[in-house]
Scaffold this motif. Structure first.
Motif, mmCIF file in Angstrom:
data_model
loop_
_atom_site.group_PDB
_atom_site.id
_atom_site.type_symbol
_atom_site.label_atom_id
_atom_site.label_comp_id
_atom_site.label_asym_id
_atom_site.label_seq_id
_atom_site.Cartn_x
_atom_site.Cartn_y
_atom_site.Cartn_z
ATOM 1 N N GLY A 1 -7.403 -28.419 -0.116
ATOM 2 C CA GLY A 1 -6.362 -29.264 -0.110
ATOM 3 C C GLY A 1 -7.351 -30.008 -1.938
ATOM 4 N N ASP A 2 -7.723 -29.964 -2.481
ATOM 5 C CA ASP A 2 -8.379 -30.934 -3.223
ATOM 6 C C ASP A 2 -7.893 -31.643 -4.690
ATOM 7 O OD1 ASP A 2 -10.943 -28.990 -2.785
ATOM 8 O OD2 ASP A 2 -10.872 -27.379 -4.596
ATOM 9 N N GLY A 3 -6.700 -31.238 -4.455
ATOM 10 C CA GLY A 3 -5.815 -31.779 -5.182
ATOM 11 C C GLY A 3 -4.881 -33.231 -4.294
ATOM 12 N N CYS A 4 -4.689 -32.506 -3.085
ATOM 13 C CA CYS A 4 -4.253 -33.757 -2.219
ATOM 14 C C CYS A 4 -5.107 -34.738 -1.345
ATOM 15 C CB CYS A 4 -4.054 -33.141 -1.138
ATOM 16 S SG CYS A 4 -2.692 -32.304 -0.870
ATOM 17 N N ALA A 5 -6.376 -34.876 -1.504
ATOM 18 C CA ALA A 5 -7.727 -35.451 -1.500
ATOM 19 C C ALA A 5 -7.771 -35.866 -2.821
ATOM 20 C CB ALA A 5 -9.146 -34.445 -1.505
ATOM 21 N N MET A 6 -7.823 -35.532 -4.291
ATOM 22 C CA MET A 6 -8.261 -36.484 -5.044
ATOM 23 C C MET A 6 -7.182 -37.869 -5.117
ATOM 24 S SD MET A 6 -9.569 -34.147 -8.398
ATOM 25 C CE MET A 6 -8.620 -32.665 -7.757
ATOM 26 N N ALA A 7 -6.318 -37.389 -5.243
ATOM 27 C CA ALA A 7 -4.479 -38.515 -5.154
ATOM 28 C C ALA A 7 -4.744 -39.288 -4.430
ATOM 29 C CB ALA A 7 -3.179 -37.522 -4.711
ATOM 30 N N LEU A 8 -5.492 -39.291 -2.822
ATOM 31 C CA LEU A 8 -5.172 -39.861 -2.325
ATOM 32 C C LEU A 8 -6.785 -40.661 -2.309
ATOM 33 C CD1 LEU A 8 -5.605 -38.060 1.776
ATOM 34 C CD2 LEU A 8 -3.938 -39.835 0.590
ATOM 35 N N LEU B 1 -2.309 -32.019 -11.278
ATOM 36 C CA LEU B 1 -3.000 -31.503 -10.390
ATOM 37 C C LEU B 1 -1.746 -30.656 -9.587
ATOM 38 C CD1 LEU B 1 -3.119 -34.957 -8.002
ATOM 39 C CD2 LEU B 1 -5.100 -33.154 -9.188
ATOM 40 N N ALA B 2 -2.402 -28.820 -9.890
ATOM 41 C CA ALA B 2 -1.681 -27.865 -9.300
ATOM 42 C C ALA B 2 -2.766 -27.289 -8.146
ATOM 43 C CB ALA B 2 -1.553 -27.029 -10.412
ATOM 44 N N THR B 3 -3.483 -27.615 -7.211
ATOM 45 C CA THR B 3 -4.908 -27.432 -6.653
ATOM 46 C C THR B 3 -4.342 -26.048 -5.325
ATOM 47 O OG1 THR B 3 -4.902 -29.468 -5.538
ATOM 48 C CG2 THR B 3 -6.015 -28.577 -7.442
ATOM 49 N N GLY B 4 -2.619 -26.140 -5.194
ATOM 50 C CA GLY B 4 -2.246 -25.126 -4.044
ATOM 51 C C GLY B 4 -2.525 -26.167 -2.303
ATOM 52 N N GLY B 5 -2.366 -25.026 -1.969
ATOM 53 C CA GLY B 5 -2.788 -25.639 -0.216
ATOM 54 C C GLY B 5 -3.708 -26.097 0.175
ATOM 55 N N CYS B 6 -4.093 -26.150 1.090
ATOM 56 C CA CYS B 6 -4.897 -26.890 1.900
ATOM 57 C C CYS B 6 -5.259 -26.153 3.774
ATOM 58 C CB CYS B 6 -4.894 -28.253 2.459
ATOM 59 S SG CYS B 6 -3.365 -28.877 3.779
ATOM 60 N N GLY B 7 -5.126 -25.015 3.417
ATOM 61 C CA GLY B 7 -5.373 -24.221 5.382
ATOM 62 C C GLY B 7 -6.090 -24.035 5.778
#
Lengths: 587, 95
Positions: A220-227, A200-206
């Protein structure tokens, strides 16, 4: 369910500096690698990074990685993991040389060596004189790096899926990550990409905040996928805000404006910073200036029709000084605020800039989760790097020049680790149909017709609520009230509907999918911030104004399920040198 | 100049959706300028203007940013005019 599929050794989601540097390691080692990017790769947000990359090359002034490490630990307000920081500062040097050899046109000294500029927070000899550690390619370092890495990847035959949106990770029957379900934006058709390892290297979530300097893609796509895969996010309460973004738009107005003599006034023309910081005034630290601006607005002294911004005045400097010393500011203000600062003040408000937290990883980019009490284990086959990840090198506060460094070092190392992983795990795992169906449901729910709140309306309301209740002004009361409202919006999202059900380039559907990511990641920031009862680095609470090392020198872990919080210790033991014990952070 | 006033051709939803995604860039400044123009100025362009806008989107983000922020001027006068036009359409008018 019949969904077309493709097989690769490694899947990388995101084509910024971290994703492309990892892909280059893999493709160069003849590993079959696919990169999925929702926009054309050279339109990734890395392109916007102007500053540079820190590395202790000692080309301009004496330097070494150990001093760089000290500055980074101190800058992190002692929340950064010292083993990861040591590793990053050591690896910075070969990483920059590797980029130089790949063709990044770094600015040069007369002797041909890479030029290095001085940035805030850099010191020689553990807090001594100013150091010069930042390598730059003029004022377009991110652009130069991104283009070089992209071209090298094309040469190395990396397979790109341009304009494909990642929906969710998929697993095998044992729960091991086996790739991702993605959506081709042009056709609206899903595609399963099966891989032995996924990065996952999807960058920030500003974009979770109404006012941000981040591009629209930073959702925040990658963070949300991880969650959604049950993985916690770490240290999400630590979010850097810049005090002066153009109000309602978010573009940065550099601190240099105040350095040159510009100052902030409220609607009555009062220089209010004299009340909040009598000595430093407009040059007080970022968090103090940001909170002062928000306080003025909250107390009814904001300017404009809705009283929701503050004014940055610099007309007294004169046209010549503004044009000469602050190039770009005049143009930016004219275009985005409709205000020529030679004649009128710039409307400003704090703008969300950079997430220190993210998906927890070790220093090889491997995603790690806690097991039992105190220990943690690697999530087999899942990696994260770049702004969406948290190797814990920034802790509570990031230093300038360390963000490009983070994405490049950990992208590179994740790539190298994946090479070993796919050699040791040569067989593709079979995707569990139930996991695939769950990922598909994220897409098919938007086919439902009928009433419900329009998704775009929820998006605006959610981002405003995040700004008001989880932004720079963080008291218990403000945050608790905000959390309730964010939960209500999250509930409303379940009934959100689209009016456009077409398939080809249905951008409304993509934005609705992004909204789900914004909600998941936004809640992680709000809940983590509400629970941390101290002020440290970028997390600043007027009701708990001091750092509390006894109770809070620990990492936050937010789980999506039931908004649960957990904590884990900071790794204070470096790899080869002595620890830097916590001290008051004074510059 | 006199002559019949030519109405711009209607824009299809699909055309707008495709363009909207091409206006998603790596820099917030470009997001605002290009998406803002798509909402407020694109429909008023004639067929040639629309083709020119599409061609403009093929340029690199850094180059577009330099042009919009007046750090450099496009060599092609057609591109130069289009860049000026986009800025004029998107810049907020303050009262």
């Amino acid at each position: 369910m019949s969904i077309p599929s493709r097989h690769f050794d490694a899947l990388i989601i995101g084509a910024g500096g971290a994703g492309l540097n990892a892909a280059l390691q893999l493709a160069s080692a003849d590993v079959r690698v696919a990169v999925v990017s929702k926009v054309f790769p050279t339109r990734s947000h890395t392109v916007a990074a102007q500053g540079g990359v820190n590395a202790a090359l000692a080309n301009v002034l004496p330097d070494n990685w150990h001093w760089h490490m000290f500055d980074t630990v101190k800058g992190s307000d002692y929340l950064g993991d010292q083993d990861a920081i040591e590793f990053m500062c050591r690896e910075a040097i070969p990483t920059v040389y590797e980029l130089e050899h790949a063709g990044v046109p770094f600015s040069r000294l007369d002797n041909g060596k890479i030029y290095q500029r001085a940035f805030g927070g850099q010191s020689q000899d553990f807090g001594g004189d100013q150091a010069a550690r930042t390598c730059a390619a003029a004022d377009r370092t991110g652009h130069a790096i991104l283009h070089t890495l992209y071209q090298q990847n094309i040469r190395a035959r990396t397979h790109f899926f341009d304009e494909f949106f990642a929906l969710d990770l998929v697993r095998d029957k044992d729960g091991v990550i086996a790739g991702a379900l993605v959506l081709e934006i042009e056709t609206g058709e899903p595609l399963l990409i099966e891989a032995k390892a996924t990065l996952l290297a999807t960058g920030g979530c500003g974009q979770v905040f109404r006012t941000t300097s981040n591009a629209h893609i930073n959702t925040g796509d990658g963070c949300a996928m991880a969650l959604r895969a049950g993985i916690p996010l770490m240290d999400m309460e630590f979010y850097q805000f810049h005090p002066t973004g153009i109000a309602g738009k978010g573009m940065l107005i550099t601190e240099g404006v105040r350095g040159e003599g510009g100052f902030l006034v409220n609607k009555d023309g009062e220089r209010f910073m004299e009340r909040y910081a009598p000595r430093a005034k407009d040059l007080a630290s970022r968090d103090v200036v940001s909170r002062s601006i928000v306080t003025e607005v909250k107390e009814g002294r904001g300017a404009g029709e809705n009283g929701d911004y503050i004014l940055l005045k610099l007309d007294h400097l004169g046209a010549e000084v503004i044009d000469k010393r602050l190039p770009g500011i005049r143009e930016s203000s004219r275009i985005f605020a409709g205000a020529d600062p030679i004649r009128e003040p710039i409307p400003v408000f704090p703008t969300a800039h950079y997430a220190m937290g993210g998906i927890p990883t070790d220093r090889f980019g491997r995603v790690v989760v806690p097991v039992g009490s105190g220990s943690e284990q690697v999530v087999a086959g899942l990696y994260a790097a770049g702004e969406c990840a948290c190797a814990s090198v920034h802790g509570a506060n990031r230093l300038g020049g360390n963000s490009l460094l983070d994405i490049l070092v950990f992208g590179r190392l994740a790539g190298k680790d994946i090479i070993d992983f796919v050699r040791e795990n040569p067989y593709q795992r079979s995707v569990d149909p139930a996991s695939l169906e769950e990922a598909m449901s994220r897409l098919t729910r938007w086919d439902q017709k009928g009433g419900g709140v329009p998704a775009h309306q929820l998006r605006a309301e959610f981002r405003k609520c995040m700004e008001d209740h989880a932004g720079v002004f963080r008291t218990e009361e403000v945050m608790a009230e905000g959390y309730q409202r964010l939960c209500e919006l999250r509930d409303q999202f379940k009934d959100a509907r689209l009016t456009d059900h077409s398939k080809v380039f249905n951008t409304a559907r993509i934005e609705a999918l992004e909204l789900q990511n914004l909600i998941d990641v936004g809640l992680s920031i709000a809940v983590s911030a509400l629970h941390r009862k101290e002020s440290r680095g970028a997390h600043s609470r007027p009701d708990y104004p001091n750092r509390d090392d006894v109770h809070w020198m620990k990492h936050s872990l937010y789980y999506r399920e039931a908004d649960r919080m957990d904590y884990k210790p900071v790794r204070t033991k470096p790899l080869t040198v002595e620890s830097f014990p916590p001290k008051e952070r004074v510059y | 100049m006199s002559g019949p006033i030519r109405q711009p051709d209607p824009v299809t939803d699909e055309e707008l959706r495709r363009l909207r995604w091409q206006c998603r860039r790596g820099m917030l400044e470009l997001d605002h300028l290009l998406s803002g123009f798509l909402d407020r100025g694109y429909r008023d362009l004639d067929a040639r203007g629309r083709t020119e806008f599409l061609a403009l989107l093929d340029n690199q983000d850094q180059e577009l940013s330099d042009w919009f922020m007046s750090r450099s001027i496009p060599e092609d006068p057609v591109v130069r005019d289009l860049v000026r036009h986009i800025v004029a359409v998107v810049t907020p008018r303050r009262t």
